[in-house]
Design a protein around this motif. Sequence first.
Motif: not given
Length: 251
Positions: A45-71
Amino acid sequence: MIEWTKNNLRIEHNGREVFAVSYLPKIKDKFPIVIFSHGYNGSHKDFLLNSEYLARKGIGAVSFDFCGGSVNSKSDLKTTDMTIFTEYEDLSAVIDAVKGWDNVDANNIFLFGGSQGGLISALVADERIDEIKGLLLLFPALCIPDDWNKKFPTLDRLPDTIDFWGVTLGRSFVESIHGYQVFDHIGKYHKNVLIFHGDQDEVVPLDYGVRAAQHYPRAEIEVFDGEGHGFSESNNQKVHDLTYAFVKANS
């Protein structure tokens, strides 16, 4: 504005699953894509706005949760099983998955990492140079091994678990980077690198970003006056804009 779709997915590797979210523009041509890696105890979720911004401009984005990387991670593993190197494996698995997507231009995959995710992205890019078109680092935590080596110069008093900033780490997190020299493992990446760093960062001193910019053959650093480990809304928007410009210029 380009229409886009958002989808949840799970990527299997090494006996575990990574939870990820894709943001894909609805266009006929294949498009570049940016893989976002979050920091310590962060999430996709930390890169939600970054990802949406790029998608609206024709660039794909993927964000993910590292395994064990957060509570709050939706991926597998306990936080006590997470290390820098399990996160390295997670990002590598995401790259492998994204390369196979029909609508993605596999020759234009970019990595964007924040803080600890910046360290991971830098390490992965150095080992997968041919597959990564460009590297963006947001206050990359290249200091992590140095910091832990200062806390535990020897391992004889290292406990089995460590509570650090709201996360319980396992002994393996520290053991795996004991004596590790980050700058011996980055710098081979010879394509363009863009680093964002605040001059008031008390978590990752600016010196690390400056040193990284000097260490790479083709790197630039944008220093944000008055910003710490986390930027204001206006400067986050500037990061969005510069990221888009970087991808367009390098695709």
